[in-house]
Design an enzyme around this catalytic site. Structure first.
Site, mmCIF file in Angstrom:
data_model
loop_
_atom_site.group_PDB
_atom_site.id
_atom_site.type_symbol
_atom_site.label_atom_id
_atom_site.label_comp_id
_atom_site.label_asym_id
_atom_site.label_seq_id
_atom_site.Cartn_x
_atom_site.Cartn_y
_atom_site.Cartn_z
ATOM 1 N N LYS A 15 0.825 -1.226 0.000
ATOM 2 C CA LYS A 15 0.000 0.000 0.000
ATOM 3 C C LYS A 15 0.850 1.262 0.000
ATOM 4 C CE LYS A 15 -2.541 -0.548 3.658
ATOM 5 N NZ LYS A 15 -1.981 -1.864 4.101
ATOM 6 N N LYS A 37 -2.008 9.751 6.706
ATOM 7 C CA LYS A 37 -2.004 8.441 7.361
ATOM 8 C C LYS A 37 -2.796 8.598 8.646
ATOM 9 C CE LYS A 37 -0.498 4.136 7.834
ATOM 10 N NZ LYS A 37 -0.655 3.067 6.836
ATOM 11 N N GLY A 112 -3.696 -1.863 7.114
ATOM 12 C CA GLY A 112 -4.191 -3.209 6.853
ATOM 13 C C GLY A 112 -5.283 -3.196 5.796
ATOM 14 N N GLY A 202 10.043 -5.003 -5.003
ATOM 15 C CA GLY A 202 11.279 -4.318 -4.637
ATOM 16 C C GLY A 202 11.354 -2.869 -5.061
#
Length: 233
Positions: A15, A37, A112, A202
């Site tokens: 995410k 956030k 989550g 990555g």
């Protein structure tokens, strides 16, 4: 789409890197970006959180956290264990609205999955998105099992009356197996929405300059991408 919520079909699926790619693509178009956030868990007070990681990868974005809890748990549980007040959906929606007044794009990264509890009343990111009247982008895994979790997330979004513009694969493996390759075609059906991004595995370890140069190639035009989506082979 001035406010976009970013959720996942689970945790640790990409995410934050996806949010960073969205931010980098918007910045490349000359748009101002804020990253919210609502509840940062599992990070100490003096450590960089997810919003800071987005800024590191994407570039000059405005970052905001509403609360930080040290235990790596669901926000409601982490808040309770820390003896701190939880973050409610009205607080999240209000913060997103304030940021949208001064930014072209506000990205709200959840914790989550979609229905993880944020407070003792059982409110979730879906409740906040509904109050904000904002769409919700779904970040999914590539491999086996992702069709079920994606379909369940899409079902929950519809139950809340929320619009999902599409799904992004948060970490596409360098050596995709049969399930991953088949899921490229099957995920849109499970989500009931198009595949709008494929982030290579990555990508978060790339130097920021390389990340920013490549981010638009990972996204479809609907998300600020540079052209037709071409998932890595």
């Amino acid at each position: 789409m001035s406010v976009l919520f970013v959720t996942g079909t689970g945790t640790e699926i990409g995410k934050t890197v996806t949010t960073a790619a969205l931010a980098a693509a918007a910045l490349a178009e000359g748009r101002s970006v804020a990253v919210l956030k609502p509840a940062q868990t599992g990070v100490a007070a003096d450590e960089p959180g997810d919003a800071a990681e987005v800024e590191r990868l994407a570039g000059p974005v405005t970052t905001a956290e509403l609360a930080r809890f040290p235990d790596p748990l669901a926000p409601a549980t982490a808040a309770s264990r820390a003896g701190l007040p939880p973050v409610g959906p009205a607080e999240i929606a209000e913060a997103a609205a304030k940021l949208s007044a001064s930014h072209d794009l506000v990205l709200v990264e959840g914790a989550g999955g979609l229905l993880v509890r944020f407070d003792d009343d059982g409110n979730t990111l879906a409740d906040a998105a509904r109050l904000a009247k904002a769409p919700v982008l779904v970040v999914a895994q590539a491999g086996l099992g992702t069709l079920n979790t994606t379909a369940l997330t899409a079902l929950a979004l519809r139950a809340y009356g929320l619009y999902c513009p599409g799904v992004v694969i948060g970490s596409w493996p360098a050596a995709p197996d049969l399930a991953s390759r088949c899921n490229l075609a099957d995920l849109p059906e499970a989500a009931g929405a198009p595949l709008l991004g494929v982030i290579p595995e990555g990508s978060g370890t790339l130097p920021p300059s390389a990340f920013r140069a490549a981010a638009r190639d990972w996204l479809a035009p609907e998300l600020g991408g540079s052209g037709p989506l071409r998932p890595p082979s």
